[in-house]
Scaffold this motif. Structure first.
Motif, PDB file in Angstrom:
ATOM      1  N   ARG A 298       8.059  11.364  -1.808  1.00 45.32           N
ATOM      2  CA  ARG A 298       8.286  11.685  -0.401  1.00 45.32           C
ATOM      3  C   ARG A 298       7.270  10.986   0.496  1.00 45.32           C
ATOM      4  O   ARG A 298       7.632  10.411   1.523  1.00 45.32           O
ATOM      5  N   SER A 299       6.005  10.992   0.094  1.00 42.51           N
ATOM      6  CA  SER A 299       4.989  10.341   0.928  1.00 42.51           C
ATOM      7  C   SER A 299       5.203   8.830   0.966  1.00 42.51           C
ATOM      8  O   SER A 299       4.983   8.192   1.994  1.00 42.51           O
TER       9      SER A 299
ATOM     10  N   LEU B 154       0.818  -1.214   0.000  1.00 39.79           N
ATOM     11  CA  LEU B 154       0.000   0.000   0.000  1.00 39.79           C
ATOM     12  C   LEU B 154       0.848   1.259   0.000  1.00 39.79           C
ATOM     13  O   LEU B 154       0.486   2.260  -0.614  1.00 39.79           O
ATOM     14  N   ALA B 155       1.986   1.223   0.682  1.00 40.51           N
ATOM     15  CA  ALA B 155       2.866   2.393   0.695  1.00 40.51           C
ATOM     16  C   ALA B 155       3.486   2.631  -0.678  1.00 40.51           C
ATOM     17  O   ALA B 155       3.724   3.769  -1.063  1.00 40.51           O
ATOM     18  N   MET B 156       3.722   1.555  -1.419  1.00 38.80           N
ATOM     19  CA  MET B 156       4.292   1.726  -2.754  1.00 38.80           C
ATOM     20  C   MET B 156       3.281   2.345  -3.713  1.00 38.80           C
ATOM     21  O   MET B 156       3.662   2.906  -4.734  1.00 38.80           O
TER      22      MET B 156
ATOM     23  N   VAL C  87       8.915   4.345   6.125  1.00 35.13           N
ATOM     24  CA  VAL C  87       9.683   4.506   7.370  1.00 35.13           C
ATOM     25  C   VAL C  87       8.766   4.384   8.577  1.00 35.13           C
ATOM     26  O   VAL C  87       9.123   3.740   9.578  1.00 35.13           O
ATOM     27  N   VAL C  88       7.577   4.970   8.513  1.00 37.45           N
ATOM     28  CA  VAL C  88       6.618   4.843   9.616  1.00 37.45           C
ATOM     29  C   VAL C  88       6.256   3.373   9.828  1.00 37.45           C
ATOM     30  O   VAL C  88       6.216   2.884  10.963  1.00 37.45           O
TER      31      VAL C  88
END
Length: 169
Positions: free
Chosen positions: A145-146, A137-139, A152-153
């Motif tokens: 930047r987001s 999902l982060a990808m 990292v979070v």
């Protein structure tokens, strides 16, 4: 007179082009550089035959053309540093998944009740799936930047603490 056939095998048409850098050769047809102002170019490329009084909505025609223009724009390439950081974070997420998998396999269900045992086991297996799902999902996040911030979070939040602290041993 014709040239020697051995020399022809070592040459390519256009090798003597002075605009090429040393060691570079032209390949394929020339490509036009992208236009800096896409909005004005898209407006000038619109067909002139669309009549405002004609049946049909001209606004929907323009709205349909916008996604095609967006797909035609070249995607920005990922930089080398970003690729290295993404690779490191992907490795961290893989290790987290393995850590949670070992935790789920080693941990025994407390045996309080059938529903409690089922919920505990479900929670363990959802913890195993949390790291790969977060990474996927982060990808898909909006910008570079987001994407890196979310990764990292997730690397901070999803650490397999039971495995690290040795609770399952």
């Amino acid at each position: 007179m014709t040239r020697d056939s051995d020399d022809d095998a070592l040459r390519w048409e256009g090798d003597d082009d002075p605009t090429l850098a040393p060691g570079w050769k032209t390949v394929g047809p020339p490509v036009a550089a992208p236009v800096a102002d896409e909005g004005s170019a898209a407006a000038s490329d619109a067909p002139d035959s669309v009549d405002a009084d004609a049946p049909g909505d001209a606004d929907t025609d323009r709205a349909d053309a916008d996604p095609a223009d967006a797909a035609a724009r070249p995607a920005s390439q990922t930089g080398s540093v970003e690729l290295v950081v993404l690779g490191i974070l992907a490795g961290v997420y893989l290790l987290y998944t393995i850590g949670w998998l070992i935790t789920a396999l080693r941990t025994s269900v407390p045996g309080v009740s059938i529903v409690g045992d089922a919920m505990y086991a479900l929670g363990l297996w959802l913890a195993v799936l949390a790291a790969p799902c977060w990474f996927a999902l982060a990808m898909r996040a909006g910008g570079r930047r987001s994407r890196l911030v979310w990764l990292v979070v997730g690397a901070l939040v999803l650490a397999p603490l039971p495995f690290v602290l040795g609770v399952t041993a």
